[in-house]
Scaffold this active site. Structure first.
Site, mmCIF file in Angstrom:
data_model
loop_
_atom_site.group_PDB
_atom_site.id
_atom_site.type_symbol
_atom_site.label_atom_id
_atom_site.label_comp_id
_atom_site.label_asym_id
_atom_site.label_seq_id
_atom_site.Cartn_x
_atom_site.Cartn_y
_atom_site.Cartn_z
ATOM 1 N N CYS A 226 15.521 -4.407 -1.907
ATOM 2 C CA CYS A 226 14.632 -5.481 -1.426
ATOM 3 C C CYS A 226 13.216 -5.033 -1.744
ATOM 4 O O CYS A 226 12.501 -4.542 -0.876
ATOM 5 C CB CYS A 226 14.836 -5.712 0.069
ATOM 6 S SG CYS A 226 16.567 -5.999 0.553
ATOM 7 N N ALA B 18 10.049 -6.148 -3.395
ATOM 8 C CA ALA B 18 8.661 -6.620 -3.332
ATOM 9 C C ALA B 18 8.030 -6.241 -1.988
ATOM 10 O O ALA B 18 8.730 -6.186 -0.983
ATOM 11 C CB ALA B 18 8.625 -8.134 -3.528
ATOM 12 N N PRO B 19 6.725 -5.915 -1.972
ATOM 13 C CA PRO B 19 5.746 -6.077 -3.061
ATOM 14 C C PRO B 19 5.667 -4.916 -4.045
ATOM 15 O O PRO B 19 4.906 -4.983 -4.992
ATOM 16 C CB PRO B 19 4.434 -6.215 -2.306
ATOM 17 C CG PRO B 19 4.616 -5.415 -1.067
ATOM 18 C CD PRO B 19 6.063 -5.588 -0.687
ATOM 19 N N GLY B 20 6.411 -3.792 -3.855
ATOM 20 C CA GLY B 20 6.515 -2.801 -4.910
ATOM 21 C C GLY B 20 5.946 -1.424 -4.655
ATOM 22 O O GLY B 20 6.064 -0.550 -5.515
ATOM 23 N N ASN B 21 5.333 -1.171 -3.483
ATOM 24 C CA ASN B 21 4.777 0.166 -3.239
ATOM 25 C C ASN B 21 5.861 1.237 -3.264
ATOM 26 O O ASN B 21 5.673 2.325 -3.835
ATOM 27 C CB ASN B 21 4.051 0.199 -1.895
ATOM 28 C CG ASN B 21 2.667 -0.418 -1.969
ATOM 29 O OD1 ASN B 21 2.122 -0.601 -3.055
ATOM 30 N ND2 ASN B 21 2.106 -0.745 -0.832
ATOM 31 N N LYS B 22 7.001 0.954 -2.633
ATOM 32 C CA LYS B 22 8.078 1.945 -2.605
ATOM 33 C C LYS B 22 8.685 2.121 -3.998
ATOM 34 O O LYS B 22 9.090 3.220 -4.368
ATOM 35 C CB LYS B 22 9.150 1.534 -1.591
ATOM 36 C CG LYS B 22 8.651 1.487 -0.144
ATOM 37 C CD LYS B 22 9.780 1.103 0.812
ATOM 38 C CE LYS B 22 9.265 0.944 2.232
ATOM 39 N NZ LYS B 22 8.389 -0.252 2.378
ATOM 40 N N ARG C 112 6.692 -13.291 -5.699
ATOM 41 C CA ARG C 112 6.550 -11.891 -5.265
ATOM 42 C C ARG C 112 6.904 -10.944 -6.411
ATOM 43 O O ARG C 112 6.259 -9.905 -6.590
ATOM 44 C CB ARG C 112 7.439 -11.635 -4.051
ATOM 45 C CG ARG C 112 6.895 -12.212 -2.765
ATOM 46 C CD ARG C 112 7.960 -12.286 -1.680
ATOM 47 N NE ARG C 112 8.519 -10.998 -1.330
ATOM 48 C CZ ARG C 112 8.054 -10.211 -0.359
ATOM 49 N NH1 ARG C 112 6.998 -10.602 0.348
ATOM 50 N NH2 ARG C 112 8.612 -9.063 -0.072
ATOM 51 N N ASP D 5 15.310 -1.445 2.144
ATOM 52 C CA ASP D 5 14.313 -1.798 3.154
ATOM 53 C C ASP D 5 14.405 -3.313 3.367
ATOM 54 O O ASP D 5 13.585 -4.069 2.865
ATOM 55 C CB ASP D 5 12.916 -1.390 2.669
ATOM 56 C CG ASP D 5 11.857 -1.573 3.737
ATOM 57 O OD1 ASP D 5 11.979 -0.939 4.800
ATOM 58 O OD2 ASP D 5 10.917 -2.353 3.517
ATOM 59 N N CYS E 238 10.636 -1.857 9.422
ATOM 60 C CA CYS E 238 9.387 -1.752 10.178
ATOM 61 C C CYS E 238 9.580 -2.464 11.511
ATOM 62 O O CYS E 238 8.749 -3.270 11.933
ATOM 63 C CB CYS E 238 8.210 -2.312 9.393
ATOM 64 S SG CYS E 238 8.433 -3.993 8.787
#
Length: 481
Positions: free
Chosen positions: A234, A236-240, A263, A305, A361
């Protein structure tokens, strides 16, 4: 007017508990999501100050048709942002009250004994220990640069580097133009909460990623070895995803899934800016992905996530977002937990998967420990929990034997947004004692422990194709360091 209207709509959605900040921003129809996110985040950060100014200047009493969320956005940009660039009749309306608002801002500074706008954000005497202030975390993007180069850059910008943090208290008391190397994660820098880098050249060029410390944990603890095939279920948004690519050193392959085309387009831009090359994006519900498709036959790591209530984000980031979302209903929690169990079970059905990081989160056990326990019982002896990061101070709720292997994060305990992480590994035929951290993560921490305080983590010199801060990339041209 489109930007301010979109920002006001996001603020209203947050107040009604319709979702988290990222979800509402990326779910909006506004085309420039980074611009919208930055405006909303900064408006939220200044929210108590804005409310005091609106009350003191009696703006809403004078302009009864002006909604509070829109008033906050407009006044933020007028007094603290880049100035009102658009807004039509609302811009003209707020500008008529500019002198009164500026006078009220000056009086507020005098009352609080400060001279700079940023100093108004510091916790007041009544904040007390129950209102922890989450620092600004900056992840160094090792695909483009090195920690010591970024440290040198910020020194040249007038920041004072205090070395590697020795305790949480050092992070808690950070102020002014000072920064530290995080005591847990070797490529994470820590700045005071008021620090804003959205216009910084390192951020706009992808050399640094603005990512909360807790959000860095899933990829760090999954710690795939170079050349691995990894799924970000899952994404987006792509930091991980970009963090995974940095750990993989752009070797191997990342398969990233998300249902929302907008996204994904934003994510593709972000990953390209970050220098990520080893990824394939798919607009697809991860639950519909066939685990036995040959293209996923080498997938040994999965980062999961999934969608959640976002309760930990709104509670944990109160000093940054300054908004309380409505508590999710029992029905919504059960629906989310049901989805989370299905998607976790689906992820574990990939035949070659050896290690999986599950994160949310959320503060609710229904979405965290209960999901992990249910899926582990369903899997029998196929998978087990790994006792990750024993030195981490905040553990899983004791709802089942072994739940202490999970990690929790919170503003009060870890000075991060609220978060939950569990790492599952496939059981071998010959059972071994579960490792505390994957080998590469252990090595990173070991190197950090051997350093003198204040030294950046040792890094091998990159080959010439490595983009170093001393020699900025040709695009974007603005990065001239």
């Amino acid at each position: 007017m489109a930007l301010y209207g979109a920002a006001a709509a996001v603020l209203s959605g947050l107040e009604r508990g319709e979702g988290g900040l990222s979800g509402l921003v990326y779910g909006s129809r506004f085309p420039h999501t980074r611009q919208l996110y930055a405006l909303v985040a900064e408006t939220l950060r200044y929210s108590p100050v804005l409310e005091a100014l609106l009350e003191g200047a009696a703006l809403l009493r004078a302009e009864r048709r002006l909604p509070l969320p829109l008033a906050k956005v407009l006044v933020y940009d007028l007094l603290f942002g880049k100035g009102l660039k658009c807004g039509g009749r609302w811009k003209a309306l707020v500008r008529r009250h500019r002198a009164r608002l500026e006078a009220e801002l000056a009086r507020l500074k005098v009352r609080r004994g400060v001279s700079r706008n940023e100093e108004l954000l510091a916790p007041g005497p009544g904040a007390g220990p129950g209102a922890p202030c989450v620092p600004r975390y900056v992840r160094v993007n090792t695909l483009k640069t090195r920690v010591d180069d970024v440290v040198d850059f910020f020194k040249r910008q007038g920041y004072s580097f205090l070395g590697k943090a020795g305790s949480m208290e050092e992070l808690r008391t950070l102020s002014g133009k000072k920064f530290l190397l995080d005591l847990h994660l070797p490529e994470l820098l820590v700045f005071p909460p008021q620090t804003d880098f959205h216009d910084n050249r390192l951020y706009t060029s992808g050399h640094i990623i603005l990512q909360d410390k807790a959000s860095c944990l899933p990829a760090f603890l999954l710690s795939p070895v170079a050349s691995s095939h990894v799924i970000d279920a899952c994404a987006a948004p792509g930091n991980k995803t970009s963090h995974l690519a940095a750990i993989l050193k752009n070797k191997g392959q990342i398969f990233a899934f998300d249902l929302d085309a907008k996204r994904l387009a934003t994510m593709n831009t972000m990953l390209t800016r970050a220098g990520v090359t080893s990824f394939k994006l798919a607009q697809q519900d991860f639950l519909t992905v066939d685990p036995h498709d040959p293209k996923y036959s080498k997938v040994t790591y999965i980062l999961l996530d999934p969608s959640c209530s976002g309760s930990a984000l709104s509670a944990g980031m109160v000093n940054r977002l300054l908004v309380e979302e409505a508590a999710p209903s029992a029905e919504r929690l059960q629906a989310l937990a049901g989805f989370q169990r299905r998607v976790l079970s689906h992820a574990l059905s990939f035949p070659a998967v050896q290690r999986l990081a599950y994160s949310t989160c959320s503060v609710h056990r229904e979405e965290n420990e209960d999901v992990v326990q249910a899926v582990l019982q369903e899997q029998g002896s196929a998978f087990r929990l790994v006792n990750v990061f024993p030195s981490w101070p905040c553990r899983g709720l004791a709802t089942f034997p072994g739940a202490e292997c999970c990690l929790r994060a919170s503003p009060a305990d870890t000075l991060t947004q609220g978060f939950f992480v569990a790492v599952l590994e496939r059981c071998r035929d010959q059972a071994a004692v579960p490792s505390s951290l994957p080998a590469s993560a252990e090595e990173s921490l070991k190197q950090g422990e051997e350093m003198e305080p204040g030294a950046a983590p040792p890094k091998k010199r990159r080959r010439k194709k490595q983009r170093m801060l001393a020699t900025p990339p040709p695009a974007p041209a603005a990065v001239t360091l």
